[in-house]
Design a protein around this motif. Sequence first.
Motif, PDB file in Angstrom:
ATOM      1  N   GLY A 304       0.829  -1.200   0.000  1.00  0.00           N
ATOM      2  CA  GLY A 304       0.000   0.000   0.000  1.00  0.00           C
ATOM      3  C   GLY A 304       0.858   1.242   0.000  1.00  0.00           C
ATOM      4  N   PHE A 305       0.319   2.326   0.570  1.00  0.00           N
ATOM      5  CA  PHE A 305       1.082   3.569   0.639  1.00  0.00           C
ATOM      6  C   PHE A 305       2.215   3.477   1.650  1.00  0.00           C
ATOM      7  CE2 PHE A 305      -2.986   5.013  -1.069  1.00  0.00           C
ATOM      8  CZ  PHE A 305      -2.537   5.732  -2.152  1.00  0.00           C
ATOM      9  N   GLU A 306       2.040   2.615   2.637  1.00  0.00           N
ATOM     10  CA  GLU A 306       3.061   2.468   3.666  1.00  0.00           C
ATOM     11  C   GLU A 306       3.823   1.178   3.436  1.00  0.00           C
ATOM     12  OE1 GLU A 306       3.443   2.204   8.559  1.00  0.00           O
ATOM     13  OE2 GLU A 306       1.496   2.385   7.555  1.00  0.00           O
ATOM     14  N   GLY A 307       5.128   1.250   3.349  1.00  0.00           N
ATOM     15  CA  GLY A 307       5.924   0.062   3.117  1.00  0.00           C
ATOM     16  C   GLY A 307       6.081  -0.773   4.379  1.00  0.00           C
ATOM     17  N   ASN A 308       6.287  -2.055   4.188  1.00  0.00           N
ATOM     18  CA  ASN A 308       6.486  -2.976   5.308  1.00  0.00           C
ATOM     19  C   ASN A 308       7.918  -3.496   5.267  1.00  0.00           C
ATOM     20  OD1 ASN A 308       3.818  -2.756   6.178  1.00  0.00           O
ATOM     21  ND2 ASN A 308       3.142  -4.351   4.775  1.00  0.00           N
ATOM     22  N   THR A 309       8.854  -2.631   5.534  1.00  0.00           N
ATOM     23  CA  THR A 309      10.266  -2.994   5.461  1.00  0.00           C
ATOM     24  C   THR A 309      10.590  -4.039   6.512  1.00  0.00           C
ATOM     25  OG1 THR A 309      10.765  -0.742   4.765  1.00  0.00           O
ATOM     26  CG2 THR A 309      12.602  -2.093   5.513  1.00  0.00           C
ATOM     27  N   GLY A 310      11.206  -5.114   6.043  1.00  0.00           N
ATOM     28  CA  GLY A 310      11.623  -6.152   6.960  1.00  0.00           C
ATOM     29  C   GLY A 310      10.608  -7.247   7.179  1.00  0.00           C
ATOM     30  N   ILE A 311       9.422  -7.126   6.587  1.00  0.00           N
ATOM     31  CA  ILE A 311       8.390  -8.159   6.735  1.00  0.00           C
ATOM     32  C   ILE A 311       8.337  -8.979   5.451  1.00  0.00           C
ATOM     33  CG2 ILE A 311       5.957  -8.636   7.148  1.00  0.00           C
ATOM     34  CD1 ILE A 311       5.772  -5.973   8.586  1.00  0.00           C
ATOM     35  N   ILE A 312       8.562 -10.259   5.555  1.00  0.00           N
ATOM     36  CA  ILE A 312       8.496 -11.155   4.402  1.00  0.00           C
ATOM     37  C   ILE A 312       7.314 -12.092   4.606  1.00  0.00           C
ATOM     38  CG2 ILE A 312       9.670 -12.971   3.124  1.00  0.00           C
ATOM     39  CD1 ILE A 312      12.290 -11.700   3.817  1.00  0.00           C
ATOM     40  N   VAL A 313       6.394 -12.079   3.666  1.00  0.00           N
ATOM     41  CA  VAL A 313       5.195 -12.909   3.734  1.00  0.00           C
ATOM     42  C   VAL A 313       5.423 -14.166   2.890  1.00  0.00           C
ATOM     43  CG1 VAL A 313       2.713 -13.030   3.324  1.00  0.00           C
ATOM     44  CG2 VAL A 313       3.758 -10.870   4.045  1.00  0.00           C
ATOM     45  N   ILE A 314       5.256 -15.306   3.494  1.00  0.00           N
ATOM     46  CA  ILE A 314       5.348 -16.592   2.802  1.00  0.00           C
ATOM     47  C   ILE A 314       3.974 -17.243   2.849  1.00  0.00           C
ATOM     48  CG2 ILE A 314       6.480 -18.843   2.734  1.00  0.00           C
ATOM     49  CD1 ILE A 314       8.850 -17.601   4.132  1.00  0.00           C
ATOM     50  N   ALA A 315       3.447 -17.591   1.704  1.00  0.00           N
ATOM     51  CA  ALA A 315       2.123 -18.213   1.627  1.00  0.00           C
ATOM     52  C   ALA A 315       2.225 -19.528   0.881  1.00  0.00           C
ATOM     53  CB  ALA A 315       1.119 -17.279   0.946  1.00  0.00           C
ATOM     54  N   ALA A 316       1.312 -20.433   1.163  1.00  0.00           N
ATOM     55  CA  ALA A 316       1.299 -21.749   0.534  1.00  0.00           C
ATOM     56  C   ALA A 316      -0.101 -22.050   0.028  1.00  0.00           C
ATOM     57  CB  ALA A 316       1.747 -22.826   1.519  1.00  0.00           C
TER      58      ALA A 316
END
Length: 644
Positions: A304-316
């Motif tokens: 979105g407009f705000e970045g999520n630096t350092g968050i890695i999303v892993i989905a299966a």
Amino acid sequence: MSMKYAQRLCQRLSQLALVVGFSLAPTNIGLAQSSNNNTVSYTQFLNALKAGEVRSVELYQEQGLAKFRRKNQPEQSPPQEVRLFDRNPELVELLRQVSSRYDTTVRVVASGNESAVVGLVSNLMLGFLLLIVFLMILQRVSNAPGGPGQILNFGKSRARFQMEAQTGVTFGDVAGIEEAKEELQEVVTFLKNSEKFTSIGARIPKGVLLIGPPGTGKTLLAKAIAGEAGVPFFSISGSEFVEMFVGVGASRVRDLFRKAKENAPCLVFIDEIDAVGRQRGAGIGGGNDEREQTLNQLLTEMDGFEGNTGIIVIAATNRPDVLDAALLRPGRFDRQITVDLPSYKGRLQILQVHARNKKIAPEVSLEAIARRTPGFSGAELANLLNEAAILTARRRKPAITNAEIDDAIDRVTIGMTLTPLLDSKKKWLIAYHEVGHALLMTLLKHADPLNKVTIIPRSGGVGGFAQQIFDEERVDSGLYTRAWLLDEITILLGGRAAEVEIFGDAEVTVGASSDLRAVANLAREMVTRYGMSDLGHLALETTGNEVFLGRDLMPRAEYSEAVAVQIDHQVREIVMHCYEIARKLIREHRVAIDKLVELLLEKETIDGDEFRALVRQYTTLPVKDPPWKATATPVSFRQDAERS
């Protein structure tokens, strides 16, 4: 508080009131019962006073009662009682005279204050007990799922959180998917040493989507990443976002990413993301509004407009075709990693991992087991060794042998062994049916060779089966030639052809029903999808028209009715051509079939080498041996539901 809990509360309070009431009432009741045992009338009491027969009198004014003893009454006997009127001045005057004339003792007993204190204490105890019961029930209702105490927690994320992920799984425990491990190693390196990438302007993917069939190790990979990186680890299932209340899922997404930002760098693992990430606005009457709001919030949080630096999303997921396109674009799930079924080397590595804690006999070869199981996932291989260990313990053997491995493969792929059939017409029918399959596997030039044929029934209605040794390279690559497909259709029709040639059309059974379904599907795919017919090199039907949210309700017709008639004609020609070949080979080798059936009825199972040796004695045609005979082992199976 719900109506059910309110009714239960009233019921318990009424029961408690009855119990306490009965426990507090016995004072007056006992007094009344005791007064009925030695009671005189008021007139008798007055006459006794006037006659001077009374020695002592005790007056209980609050209770309207008098107790007296006669002069001739023993000391150990209880005093007599008499009920008094509210106003009795003549009694007071008479007692004054009697006390002076006959030396009668008169005493007034004040007991009113004591009874009032007892009543007050009893009422306070009853109120205190009712208050305790009410608070206990209220606490239980508040802590119940969906109760009043949980209302404010609906929007909280239910993700399991570990500050230092101790999953007990590392990349050393994951085998058979080396390509996926290599790509995910970059994620671990970024979490441990992000400067290595940022110093040259590289940006680590925000999201990694693991795609693959069930049982291939997607969740295991996520645990291994968390175990290797040693960073805060959030794990949640996609179905836990969605509730019956609108807006709860979106609130949980916000709460999840808020916690992740507070603990960055970290990992967020979403299992079965297709439960919340399906295509929006699809299906009959639109989509699920709650799911779409949750998906919109997830898209905003990831990019979105705000970045999520350092968050890695892993989905299966094992259904990537149903996911929304906005979820798969770069910036959200930048990288999609396919976790496919393992190859031979992968299966061997998986077997070596799961064989660490099992006692296996020295003659058992894991390489041979790996060759026998193309198409097996990691979960199926683990289950295979576990079933072999169970059979070993049941048979009271010290270690797993090849016999347990063979039985475990048959049990996993076909079913549990049942009691062998007795000699009957059904047993002869099944024997000829299965020998018909096995003979064509042995004689057809492009077919895969036979591993074994058996008439021992299995669970699920399987009366017997003929097992082939499928070519591993063909199975792994998925490249099937037209000649192999035609021979496969001929083999499938071998059981029905044997029944017709041996017993006649009138004795044909329904045992070939599963064979005929497979024949129809395979022949139609040759015509409509593979371009292997006289209609030309055309793909007349496409896959992916299933009815579910995100697909069309009615599949679009891709050819005219005239072409449909030609398709049916081509399918019939292929089937009838293969059927005639099957009948011809069985007719020409009737003597060999009879000998093989007699041997099969006697032994109930014939392996491939013995079967081929006997066929060579009765035919001039070349008999197909496995090209890898030195290490030949069964790698797949065929089952036929035999029903009488």
